[in-house]
Scaffold this motif. Structure first.
Motif, PDB file in Angstrom:
ATOM      1  N   LYS A  44      23.628 -53.017  -6.443  1.00  0.00           N
ATOM      2  CA  LYS A  44      22.747 -53.142  -5.529  1.00  0.00           C
ATOM      3  C   LYS A  44      22.819 -52.299  -4.349  1.00  0.00           C
ATOM      4  O   LYS A  44      23.854 -51.927  -3.920  1.00  0.00           O
ATOM      5  CB  LYS A  44      22.555 -54.658  -5.183  1.00  0.00           C
ATOM      6  N   VAL A  45      21.656 -52.010  -3.522  1.00  0.00           N
ATOM      7  CA  VAL A  45      21.712 -51.312  -2.596  1.00  0.00           C
ATOM      8  C   VAL A  45      20.852 -51.914  -1.226  1.00  0.00           C
ATOM      9  O   VAL A  45      19.755 -52.356  -1.505  1.00  0.00           O
ATOM     10  CB  VAL A  45      21.170 -49.923  -2.675  1.00  0.00           C
ATOM     11  N   MET A  46      21.384 -52.042  -0.222  1.00  0.00           N
ATOM     12  CA  MET A  46      20.917 -52.509   1.196  1.00  0.00           C
ATOM     13  C   MET A  46      20.793 -51.405   2.266  1.00  0.00           C
ATOM     14  O   MET A  46      22.080 -50.862   2.340  1.00  0.00           O
ATOM     15  CB  MET A  46      21.516 -53.875   1.413  1.00  0.00           C
ATOM     16  N   ILE A  47      19.538 -51.347   2.971  1.00  0.00           N
ATOM     17  CA  ILE A  47      19.702 -50.325   3.965  1.00  0.00           C
ATOM     18  C   ILE A  47      19.529 -51.089   5.337  1.00  0.00           C
ATOM     19  O   ILE A  47      18.838 -52.333   5.288  1.00  0.00           O
ATOM     20  CB  ILE A  47      18.506 -49.449   4.006  1.00  0.00           C
ATOM     21  N   GLN A  48      20.545 -51.017   6.372  1.00  0.00           N
ATOM     22  CA  GLN A  48      20.193 -51.746   7.440  1.00  0.00           C
ATOM     23  C   GLN A  48      20.215 -50.499   8.922  1.00  0.00           C
ATOM     24  O   GLN A  48      20.829 -49.409   8.767  1.00  0.00           O
ATOM     25  CB  GLN A  48      21.558 -52.200   8.142  1.00  0.00           C
TER      26      GLN A  48
ATOM     27  N   ASN B   8      29.389 -53.154  -7.045  1.00  0.00           N
ATOM     28  CA  ASN B   8      28.337 -54.265  -7.014  1.00  0.00           C
ATOM     29  C   ASN B   8      27.521 -54.001  -5.976  1.00  0.00           C
ATOM     30  O   ASN B   8      26.284 -54.618  -6.086  1.00  0.00           O
ATOM     31  CB  ASN B   8      29.068 -55.654  -6.797  1.00  0.00           C
ATOM     32  N   GLY B   9      27.968 -53.188  -4.969  1.00  0.00           N
ATOM     33  CA  GLY B   9      26.832 -52.999  -3.908  1.00  0.00           C
ATOM     34  C   GLY B   9      27.269 -51.778  -3.041  1.00  0.00           C
ATOM     35  O   GLY B   9      28.234 -51.534  -2.783  1.00  0.00           O
ATOM     36  N   VAL B  10      26.232 -51.128  -2.405  1.00  0.00           N
ATOM     37  CA  VAL B  10      26.279 -50.231  -1.234  1.00  0.00           C
ATOM     38  C   VAL B  10      25.566 -50.499  -0.456  1.00  0.00           C
ATOM     39  O   VAL B  10      24.233 -50.945  -0.548  1.00  0.00           O
ATOM     40  CB  VAL B  10      25.767 -48.782  -2.164  1.00  0.00           C
ATOM     41  N   ILE B  11      25.807 -50.602   0.744  1.00  0.00           N
ATOM     42  CA  ILE B  11      25.289 -50.874   2.138  1.00  0.00           C
ATOM     43  C   ILE B  11      25.183 -49.436   2.735  1.00  0.00           C
ATOM     44  O   ILE B  11      26.256 -48.897   2.968  1.00  0.00           O
ATOM     45  CB  ILE B  11      26.028 -51.740   2.962  1.00  0.00           C
ATOM     46  N   LEU B  12      24.084 -49.023   3.238  1.00  0.00           N
ATOM     47  CA  LEU B  12      23.810 -47.866   3.944  1.00  0.00           C
ATOM     48  C   LEU B  12      23.193 -48.174   5.638  1.00  0.00           C
ATOM     49  O   LEU B  12      22.206 -48.961   5.531  1.00  0.00           O
ATOM     50  CB  LEU B  12      22.669 -47.020   3.299  1.00  0.00           C
ATOM     51  N   VAL B  13      24.070 -47.961   6.371  1.00  0.00           N
ATOM     52  CA  VAL B  13      23.767 -48.482   7.835  1.00  0.00           C
ATOM     53  C   VAL B  13      23.358 -47.221   8.466  1.00  0.00           C
ATOM     54  O   VAL B  13      24.115 -45.991   8.637  1.00  0.00           O
ATOM     55  CB  VAL B  13      24.943 -48.971   8.429  1.00  0.00           C
ATOM     56  N   SER B  14      22.149 -47.358   9.072  1.00  0.00           N
ATOM     57  CA  SER B  14      21.443 -46.157   9.705  1.00  0.00           C
ATOM     58  C   SER B  14      21.685 -44.818   8.773  1.00  0.00           C
ATOM     59  O   SER B  14      22.256 -43.725   9.495  1.00  0.00           O
ATOM     60  CB  SER B  14      21.835 -45.835  11.089  1.00  0.00           C
ATOM     61  N   PRO B  15      20.939 -44.683   7.801  1.00  0.00           N
ATOM     62  CA  PRO B  15      21.305 -43.545   6.816  1.00  0.00           C
ATOM     63  C   PRO B  15      20.633 -42.536   7.244  1.00  0.00           C
ATOM     64  O   PRO B  15      19.793 -42.268   7.891  1.00  0.00           O
ATOM     65  CB  PRO B  15      20.491 -44.430   5.436  1.00  0.00           C
TER      66      PRO B  15
ATOM     67  N   GLN C 198      13.327 -51.757  -8.092  1.00  0.00           N
ATOM     68  CA  GLN C 198      13.045 -52.255  -6.861  1.00  0.00           C
ATOM     69  C   GLN C 198      13.650 -53.345  -6.448  1.00  0.00           C
ATOM     70  O   GLN C 198      13.768 -53.585  -5.180  1.00  0.00           O
ATOM     71  CB  GLN C 198      11.265 -52.174  -6.994  1.00  0.00           C
ATOM     72  N   ASP C 199      13.757 -54.396  -7.342  1.00  0.00           N
ATOM     73  CA  ASP C 199      14.313 -55.622  -6.998  1.00  0.00           C
ATOM     74  C   ASP C 199      15.824 -55.703  -6.644  1.00  0.00           C
ATOM     75  O   ASP C 199      16.399 -56.538  -6.048  1.00  0.00           O
ATOM     76  CB  ASP C 199      14.097 -56.772  -8.186  1.00  0.00           C
ATOM     77  N   ARG C 200      16.481 -54.318  -6.791  1.00  0.00           N
ATOM     78  CA  ARG C 200      17.782 -54.111  -6.308  1.00  0.00           C
ATOM     79  C   ARG C 200      18.080 -53.348  -4.986  1.00  0.00           C
ATOM     80  O   ARG C 200      19.043 -52.961  -4.524  1.00  0.00           O
ATOM     81  CB  ARG C 200      18.629 -53.331  -7.414  1.00  0.00           C
ATOM     82  N   LEU C 201      16.859 -53.033  -4.309  1.00  0.00           N
ATOM     83  CA  LEU C 201      16.740 -52.393  -3.078  1.00  0.00           C
ATOM     84  C   LEU C 201      16.139 -53.196  -2.175  1.00  0.00           C
ATOM     85  O   LEU C 201      15.096 -53.926  -2.272  1.00  0.00           O
ATOM     86  CB  LEU C 201      15.898 -51.062  -3.265  1.00  0.00           C
ATOM     87  N   SER C 202      16.892 -53.139  -0.825  1.00  0.00           N
ATOM     88  CA  SER C 202      16.224 -53.999   0.271  1.00  0.00           C
ATOM     89  C   SER C 202      16.560 -53.393   1.239  1.00  0.00           C
ATOM     90  O   SER C 202      17.599 -52.515   1.716  1.00  0.00           O
ATOM     91  CB  SER C 202      16.960 -55.175   0.304  1.00  0.00           C
ATOM     92  N   PHE C 203      15.696 -53.573   2.683  1.00  0.00           N
ATOM     93  CA  PHE C 203      15.817 -53.015   3.806  1.00  0.00           C
ATOM     94  C   PHE C 203      15.858 -54.211   4.832  1.00  0.00           C
ATOM     95  O   PHE C 203      15.045 -55.148   4.932  1.00  0.00           O
ATOM     96  CB  PHE C 203      14.647 -52.123   4.143  1.00  0.00           C
ATOM     97  N   LYS C 204      16.718 -53.828   5.911  1.00  0.00           N
ATOM     98  CA  LYS C 204      16.747 -54.740   7.063  1.00  0.00           C
ATOM     99  C   LYS C 204      16.703 -54.131   8.357  1.00  0.00           C
ATOM    100  O   LYS C 204      17.411 -52.948   8.598  1.00  0.00           O
ATOM    101  CB  LYS C 204      18.089 -55.557   7.148  1.00  0.00           C
ATOM    102  N   GLY C 205      15.894 -54.472   9.326  1.00  0.00           N
ATOM    103  CA  GLY C 205      15.592 -53.934  10.928  1.00  0.00           C
ATOM    104  C   GLY C 205      16.236 -54.722  11.780  1.00  0.00           C
ATOM    105  O   GLY C 205      16.160 -55.978  11.515  1.00  0.00           O
TER     106      GLY C 205
END
Length: 508
Positions: free
Chosen positions: A433-437, A232-239, A464-471
């Motif tokens: 979905k993919v989120m980057i932190q 359902n999702g992949v979270i990339l922390v400091s990729p 694009q609607d399934r990709l997000s970035f958090k800083g």
């Protein structure tokens, strides 16, 4: 906290090896080895995100098998499950990896998403006596979590063959120590873990930090296409770059927003910039980077002298460096030089993984720091904490050394197409979905590189609607700063909720 410990001995394959009720298995009077297939279960209570709950912690080992069904390695893991869950098919599972390659899954385990967190100050600096306290921001209220240690990290180890000897270095590299070998054996191991623990129907998420983002990007595709396990999702922390090229002018230009953030934090900018808040300042620097700095770098030695001086003046203003220094580097400032140069006149260097940290070199001259103050600081607190926690609170007793960093080198980095594979996995799976932190003060995997990776992940723009970035206002391990620990975990909660289908069919 009341603990109930249960050690479970397991028979391994046709060898019918019975393991003792301890994590350490004696192989002779003078040698110890980690048990190949065992687990210890403890029960705990916690208050997380305002909810009182009980949970089960299972820590142990599970084999890696070759194609003939022989155990060739064993991986140590820690698995947390919220109790009193009537339907596991509705309960998300988060599978967590750190990076390196060669790093144990310790950092996010006891400082980010797990139910216990390091005793550190509010900015993330170590405080003695070292230890752990309850993590009220853990995501255990909304998802179960398993932390996996790849081969040679934590307590995970390569196993001897039938002759009692370890495989050759070349054989180990082919089996475990490379971008694609790592993904292949971990996908198979996860398939076993999921089925052993009755999680086949659960919504599944991968989270990886640093090199772990390369790992989970590749795993998303491998799990879907070789293990038929859809996420359902992949979270990339400091990729990392996850195989997406950004060499030359792009690599050089992308550093500037990170330089600006670090200089702002250390109050090294001119007054008109220093008085701004960080985020509007970074927006300004990002616009300059994309629209002026990158095109100038692309012209190389054919950039006019007048234009070169104009760009150098602005780069110097945003980076906190002198215009002369920028020109001496032909507008392309190496990160190691920046860590040494920014506060040279104050007698300090700044950290690589988290540039809020200060270091003291043997001499102020030179072009790179003597050491990384942030990593030294973290090892102060993480190493004693994880060893104490596993033994004293999770009851996992062994004399095998817990490898914070294990021997996995040389690592085979060839044919890294993990970013492309992640895009393909998303295309194949409408749920994914993919989120980057990212932390703004991370100089190892800087946040603007992470944004660039996000932009390039799907060039079509159709997902694009399934990709997000958090800083966040911290570094590589942004969760060490207390406000970011709360915010980043909440971002994961919301991401998990957004990635649950809620009756929606998997189709375009």
């Amino acid at each position: 906290m009341k603990k109930l410990a249960l050690a479970i001995a397991v028979c391994l394959g046709s060898a019918a090896l019975t393991l003792p009720a301890t994590a350490a298995e004696k192989t002779s009077d003078h040698n110890i080895a980690i048990a190949i297939d065992n687990k210890v279960v403890t029960e705990h209570k916690a208050t997380i995100n305002g909810e009182k709950l009980t949970y089960t912690a299972t820590t142990g080992t599970q084999p890696v098998w070759d194609e003939e069904g022989k155990a060739i390695a064993t991986l140590h893991y820690t698995y947390y499950e919220k109790n009193k869950v009537s339907d596991k098919s509705q309960r998300p599972l988060v599978i967590s990896f750190n990076g390196g390659p060669g790093s144990a899954s310790v950092w996010m385990h006891i400082a980010y998403t797990g139910p216990k967190v390091l005793k550190i100050d509010d900015e993330g600096y170590p405080v003695q006596p070292y230890g752990l306290t309850e993590n009220q921001h853990s995501i255990l209220d909304v998802a179960d979590i398993v932390y996996v240690n790849p081969v040679n990290t934590g307590y995970s180890r390569v196993l001897p063959g039938d002759d009692g000897k370890l495989p050759s270095k070349d054989k180990q590299k082919a089996l475990f120590f490379g971008v694609n070998a790592d993904i292949k054996y971990l996908a198979s191991w996860l398939n076993t873990f999921i089925n052993r623990n009755n999680r086949a129907l659960s919504p599944k998420f991968l989270i990886g930090e640093s090199y772990g983002t390369t790992r989970v990007s590749g795993l998303a595709h491998e799990l879907q296409n070789e293990q038929w396990m859809y996420l359902n999702g992949v979270i990339l922390v400091s990729p990392t770059d996850i195989g997406i090229e950004r060499d030359g002018p792009v690599d050089a230009a992308n550093r500037l927003p990170y330089f600006a953030a670090t200089a702002w934090y250390h109050k090294a900018l001119e007054a008109d910039l220093q008085q701004q808040d960080l985020l509007p300042l970074l927006k300004e620097v990002e616009d300059f980077t994309l629209n002026s700095y990158l095109p100038a770098l692309a012209k190389g030695g054919f950039l006019s002298l007048q234009e070169k001086q104009r760009i150098a003046k602005q780069v110097a203003k945003y980076s906190g460096l002198s215009e002369t220094y920028v020109l001496q580097n032909n507008l392309d400032i190496p990160t190691a030089s920046f860590w040494k140069e920014l506060l040279r006149d104050r007698g300090y260097t700044v950290g690589r993984l988290d540039s809020r940290y200060l270091g003291i070199d043997g001499r102020d001259a030179g072009d790179k720091p003597d050491y990384w103050p942030e990593l030294t600081s973290w090892l102060h607190s993480f190493t004693p904490a994880i060893n104490y926690y596993l033994r004293e609170e999770l009851n996992y007793i062994t004399d095998v050394k817990y490898n914070m960093f294990g021997n996995v080198h040389p690592w085979d980095r060839t044919n890294n197409r993990t970013g492309k594979d992640l895009r393909l996995a998303m295309a194949q799976n409408p749920y994914l979905k993919v989120m980057i932190q990212s932390g703004y003060y991370d100089g190892a995997t800087n946040y603007f590189d992470a944004k660039y990776t996000l932009w390039q992940l799907d060039p079509s723009g159709k997902m694009q609607d399934r990709l997000s970035f958090k800083g966040y206002r911290s570094g590589h391990m942004m969760y060490l700063r207390r406000p970011d620990l709360a915010e980043a975990n909440q971002d994961i909660r919301e991401f998990i909720d957004s990635a649950l289908p809620k009756g929606k069919s998997a189709k375009y």
